[in-house]
Design an enzyme around this catalytic site. Sequence first.
Site, PDB file in Angstrom:
ATOM      1  CE1 TYR A 235      -6.157  76.953  -7.383  1.00  0.00           C
ATOM      2  CE2 TYR A 235      -8.475  76.716  -7.935  1.00  0.00           C
ATOM      3  CZ  TYR A 235      -7.476  77.269  -7.157  1.00  0.00           C
ATOM      4  OH  TYR A 235      -7.813  78.139  -6.151  1.00  0.00           O
TER       5      TYR A 235
ATOM      6  CE  LYS B  91     -10.110  78.995  -3.814  1.00  0.00           C
ATOM      7  NZ  LYS B  91     -10.156  79.630  -2.490  1.00  0.00           N
TER       8      LYS B  91
HETATM    9  P1  NAD Z   1      -2.014  81.915   2.277  1.00  0.00           P
HETATM   10  O1  NAD Z   1      -1.317  80.611   2.461  1.00  0.00           O
HETATM   11  O2  NAD Z   1      -1.327  83.140   2.694  1.00  0.00           O
HETATM   12  O3  NAD Z   1      -3.452  81.881   2.957  1.00  0.00           O
HETATM   13  C1  NAD Z   1      -4.194  80.686   3.148  1.00  0.00           C
HETATM   14  C2  NAD Z   1      -4.672  80.722   4.573  1.00  0.00           C
HETATM   15  O4  NAD Z   1      -5.534  79.617   4.842  1.00  0.00           O
HETATM   16  C3  NAD Z   1      -3.528  80.665   5.580  1.00  0.00           C
HETATM   17  O5  NAD Z   1      -3.577  81.760   6.451  1.00  0.00           O
HETATM   18  C4  NAD Z   1      -3.806  79.372   6.341  1.00  0.00           C
HETATM   19  O6  NAD Z   1      -3.436  79.467   7.698  1.00  0.00           O
HETATM   20  C5  NAD Z   1      -5.303  79.295   6.192  1.00  0.00           C
HETATM   21  N1  NAD Z   1      -5.828  77.986   6.527  1.00  0.00           N
HETATM   22  C6  NAD Z   1      -5.572  76.791   5.936  1.00  0.00           C
HETATM   23  N2  NAD Z   1      -6.218  75.801   6.608  1.00  0.00           N
HETATM   24  C7  NAD Z   1      -6.901  76.406   7.623  1.00  0.00           C
HETATM   25  C8  NAD Z   1      -7.740  75.936   8.674  1.00  0.00           C
HETATM   26  N3  NAD Z   1      -8.017  74.642   8.845  1.00  0.00           N
HETATM   27  N4  NAD Z   1      -8.250  76.846   9.557  1.00  0.00           N
HETATM   28  C9  NAD Z   1      -7.970  78.155   9.435  1.00  0.00           C
HETATM   29  N5  NAD Z   1      -7.180  78.663   8.467  1.00  0.00           N
HETATM   30  C10 NAD Z   1      -6.651  77.789   7.581  1.00  0.00           C
HETATM   31  O7  NAD Z   1      -2.370  81.971   0.699  1.00  0.00           O
HETATM   32  P2  NAD Z   1      -3.286  82.978  -0.141  1.00  0.00           P
HETATM   33  O8  NAD Z   1      -2.905  82.734  -1.548  1.00  0.00           O
HETATM   34  O9  NAD Z   1      -3.247  84.332   0.438  1.00  0.00           O
HETATM   35  O10 NAD Z   1      -4.736  82.347   0.045  1.00  0.00           O
HETATM   36  C11 NAD Z   1      -5.849  83.073   0.537  1.00  0.00           C
HETATM   37  C12 NAD Z   1      -7.080  82.770  -0.303  1.00  0.00           C
HETATM   38  O11 NAD Z   1      -6.909  83.330  -1.591  1.00  0.00           O
HETATM   39  C13 NAD Z   1      -7.330  81.282  -0.522  1.00  0.00           C
HETATM   40  O12 NAD Z   1      -8.722  81.039  -0.487  1.00  0.00           O
HETATM   41  C14 NAD Z   1      -6.801  81.059  -1.916  1.00  0.00           C
HETATM   42  O13 NAD Z   1      -7.377  79.943  -2.551  1.00  0.00           O
HETATM   43  C15 NAD Z   1      -7.242  82.358  -2.549  1.00  0.00           C
HETATM   44  N6  NAD Z   1      -6.611  82.688  -3.819  1.00  0.00           N
HETATM   45  C16 NAD Z   1      -5.266  82.688  -3.950  1.00  0.00           C
HETATM   46  C17 NAD Z   1      -4.700  82.991  -5.160  1.00  0.00           C
HETATM   47  C18 NAD Z   1      -3.197  82.970  -5.331  1.00  0.00           C
HETATM   48  O14 NAD Z   1      -2.730  82.867  -6.467  1.00  0.00           O
HETATM   49  N7  NAD Z   1      -2.419  83.115  -4.281  1.00  0.00           N
HETATM   50  C19 NAD Z   1      -5.502  83.320  -6.259  1.00  0.00           C
HETATM   51  C20 NAD Z   1      -6.881  83.339  -6.105  1.00  0.00           C
HETATM   52  C21 NAD Z   1      -7.427  82.999  -4.865  1.00  0.00           C
END
Ligand code: NAD
Length: 255
Positions: A155, A162
Site C-alpha cells: 500500500y 491516507k
Molecule cells: P475507483 O477507481 O472506482 O475510484 C477512484 C476514483 O478516483 C475514480 O473515479 C477516478 O476517476 C478518481 N480520480 C483519480 N484521479 C483523479 C483526479 N485527478 N481528479 C478527479 N478524480 C480522480 O476506485 P475505488 O476503490 O472506488 O476508490 C474510491 C476511494 O475509496 C479511494 O479514495 C480509495 O482509496 C478508497 N478505498 C478503496 C478501497 C478498495 O479496496 N477499493 C478500500 C478503502 C478505500
Amino acid sequence: MGLMTGKRGIIFGVANELSIAWGVAKQLHAAGATLAFTYLNEALEKRVRPLAESVDAEMILPCDLSKDEDIDAVYAEVEKQWGKIDFVVHAVAFANREDLKNPFSQTSRAGFSLAMDISAYTLVAVTRGALPLLNEGGSVLTMTYLGAQRAVPNYNVMGVAKAALEASVRYLAAEVGSQGIRVNAISAGPIKTLASSAVGKFKEKLHIMDERAPLHRTVTQEEVGKSALYMLSDLASGVTGEVHFVDAGFNFVAG
Ligand code: NAD
C-alpha cells in the site's frame, strides 16, 4: 419520505459501476437525495454519464481535481443551479502503479507528491469549495483505508497519503464544526475496483479477509454505501472527525 429527501449533494469519484462512490450514490438516491456527479476525463464520462442518469442526476460535470480551475467551475455551476448543498462525497485517490508495487523506500519525490496531492490534498480543496454552499447540518465524507494506520504490504505511498487524509479529516472537522458542518471518513476493507487493482498483490488482501477479518469475508460497495448514508444523514448529526471502519480487517497484521 426517505432519510435524504430534500438533500442535495455532489459525488466526486465515480469511474464505473464498481466504484465505491457508485455504491454510495445508489444508497443516497434510494434514500431520496438529489445528486450531482463529476468525472475525471472524457473516457470516464462514457461510463459515468449513464450511471448518473440512471439515478436522475441533475448535473454531470467534468472535474480533474488536480486543477483548481476545474474545482472552481464545479462549485460555480452547482451554486448557479442549486444555490445550496447538503453533502459532498470525496472518493478519489491516485498513485503511480510502480509506487504500489516497488519497495516503499524507492518512492520518488514526484510519486510521493502526486499521491499526496490527489489522494489527500484534494479533500481540503473540495471541502474549501463546498463551505460557502453547505447548509448547516451539512456533511463531507471521504474514503480511507487501514494502510493509513498500519504498514499494509504494497500500500506504500498510498498509506502515507491516507494518513494525511485522515489527519485532514480531523483538522477540517475541528475548523468547520462551529458552522454545523461535519467531516468524516469511512475506512473500507479491500474491494475490487479500478483503483485497488493497481495495488500490488491485491487479490491476496481479498483472500486474507476471509481468514482474518471479523466477518471472514470482504465487504461490498453496497455495505460501504449504507454506512455512507448513515454518515451523511442526520442520523450521524453528532459524529465528526471520525474514521468509521466498514470491516477493514482490523485483525490484519502487516508482514
Ligand atoms: P475507483 O477507481 O472506482 O475510484 C477512484 C476514483 O478516483 C475514480 O473515479 C477516478 O476517476 C478518481 N480520480 C483519480 N484521479 C483523479 C483526479 N485527478 N481528479 C478527479 N478524480 C480522480 O476506485 P475505488 O476503490 O472506488 O476508490 C474510491 C476511494 O475509496 C479511494 O479514495 C480509495 O482509496 C478508497 N478505498 C478503496 C478501497 C478498495 O479496496 N477499493 C478500500 C478503502 C478505500
